[in-house]
Design an enzyme around this catalytic site. Structure first.
Site, PDB file in Angstrom:
ATOM      1  CG  ASP A  37      -1.975  -1.114   1.130  1.00  0.00           C
ATOM      2  OD1 ASP A  37      -2.535  -1.321   0.044  1.00  0.00           O
ATOM      3  OD2 ASP A  37      -2.203  -1.772   2.157  1.00  0.00           O
ATOM      4  CB  CYS A  93       1.240   3.386  16.518  1.00  0.00           C
ATOM      5  SG  CYS A  93       2.747   3.504  15.514  1.00  0.00           S
ATOM      6  CB  CYS A 106       4.537  -3.793  14.988  1.00  0.00           C
ATOM      7  SG  CYS A 106       4.672  -2.332  16.051  1.00  0.00           S
TER       8      CYS A 106
END
Length: 377
Positions: free
Chosen positions: A13, A102, A205
């Site tokens: 993306d 985030c 993550c």
């Protein structure tokens, strides 16, 4: 033509977003953010978005596109602004969304602040969301942009950008929001980008193995307590309130003749309350400090409210609270609403993102008698 800093995660993306900007004639520079400080031998490809493989993929994409590329180490700010609050929220009995945090504090807001300080006109990301100005797609920075859902509704990520202010949106570009995921991959393949078939990343993550409970146990340590039913009967024990969240059914280790869901978590007493699914019904939520992507909606405005990153939006109405927050009353009760999660507010057509914030209060009348009578609350 604008000078644009394109955030390149290493996925398809963001690579295509940068490519679209180059094709539009913008002066594009790519940047990859090193966020989670995960040892290389613990990184799992496809799990997370800032491992060594991701940085290499982002660099290769930039080379194919012929743009300058940099890696910025933001591990310190990420640990301070995302990882520590994540652990603290679970310790307090709430359920955080680290991807929202985030974007709010690092991947979007901090990146934009740094980009503007360096003389860039805007940043661009690969989020599946759209910006429109006067009803037309935004192709360059400037005031008057509104945040709307992606054309590919199944991939829409406006939820994690709901905190953007009008000033921030004025310096933001979201090129892939007009494309479906299949169209994004097709463009990447045409451009010869290796990431054209790269799977989407998932999981937290900084927890690449997906074992959130194990990570929290190492960070917070064990603090066992009782698991009690709504009638006060103790049904079992838990290792720590960080290991459960409202709406959870599996992994409780209960031997009960009926299905039991977590309906409340009280960190002060280290108590987990369970009950039937009906006890999860929630007629309203409150947000103490909402942010708005445009003009603040009026009292009584009909809205749609999304309570999960990939959940359906609930019809309801908005009213103001005394402290400047909002109460969002739902037409039909929602289930599994957890404090700390984001409540994102859209217009009545469920298209334009108006803003939102973290849920600070929620209605669960079925659980209140036990909590009050037992002294848990």
């Amino acid at each position: 033509m604008a000078r644009v800093l394109a955030a390149m995660s290493g996925g398809v993306d963001s690579a295509v977003a940068a490519a679209l900007l180059v094709a539009q004639g913008h002066d594009v520079t790519g940047v990859h953010l090193r966020l989670a400080d995960v040892p290389v031998d613990e990184q799992v490809p496809g799990h997370g978005c800032c491992g060594l493989d991701d940085a290499q993929d982002a660099r290769r994409s930039a080379q194919v596109l012929g743009i300058s590329f940099y890696v910025w180490d933001m591990t310190d700010v990420f640990a301070e602004q995302v990882q520590r609050p994540f652990a603290a929220a679970y310790a307090a009995g709430t359920t955080p969304n680290p991807c929202v945090t985030c974007n709010e504090r690092v991947k979007y807001a901090a990146l934009l602040e740094r980009a503007l300080a360096l003389g860039f006109d805007a940043i661009a990301t690969g989020h599946h969301a759209r910006l429109e100005r006067d009803g037309r797609p935004v192709t360059g920075p400037g005031p008057g942009a509104v945040l709307v859902r992606s054309r590919d509704v199944a991939k829409d990520q406006s939820y994690v950008l709901h905190m953007a202010t009008p000033q921030q949106l004025a310096a933001t570009l979201l090129p892939v929001g007009e494309l479906t995921k299949e169209e994004v991959r097709a463009r990447a393949a045409t451009l010869g980008l290796r990431v054209a078939t790269k799977p989407d990343s998932y999981d937290v993550c900084f927890i690449p193995d997906g074992d959130t409970a194990g990570w929290l146990a190492r960070e917070l340590g064990a603090r066992p307590g009782p698991i009690v039913d709504l009638d006060g009967t103790e049904l079992g024990t838990h290792r720590g309130v960080w290991g459960v969240t409202v709406g959870q059914r599996r992994g409780l280790g209960l031997d009960h003749h009926e299905r039991r869901f977590v309906v409340d978590v009280d960190a002060a007493s280290s108590t987990v309350v369970v009950g039937p699914r009906t006890a999860l019904a929630c007629a309203w939520v409150e947000v103490d400090a909402p942010t708005w992507a445009g003009p603040e909606p009026d009292d009584g405005t009909r809205v749609r409210v999304q309570l999960r990153a990939h959940g359906a939006a609930h019809a309801g109405d908005l009213s103001r609270t005394e402290g400047g927050g909002v109460r969002l009353r739902l037409d039909e009760p929602a289930h599994g609403v957890a404090l700390g999660q984001a409540a994102v507010i859209y217009d009545a057509d469920d298209r334009v993102c108006l803003g939102g914030g973290r849920i600070t209060a929620a209605d669960r009348p079925a659980r209140l008698p036990l909590l009050v009578d037992s002294g848990i609350r």
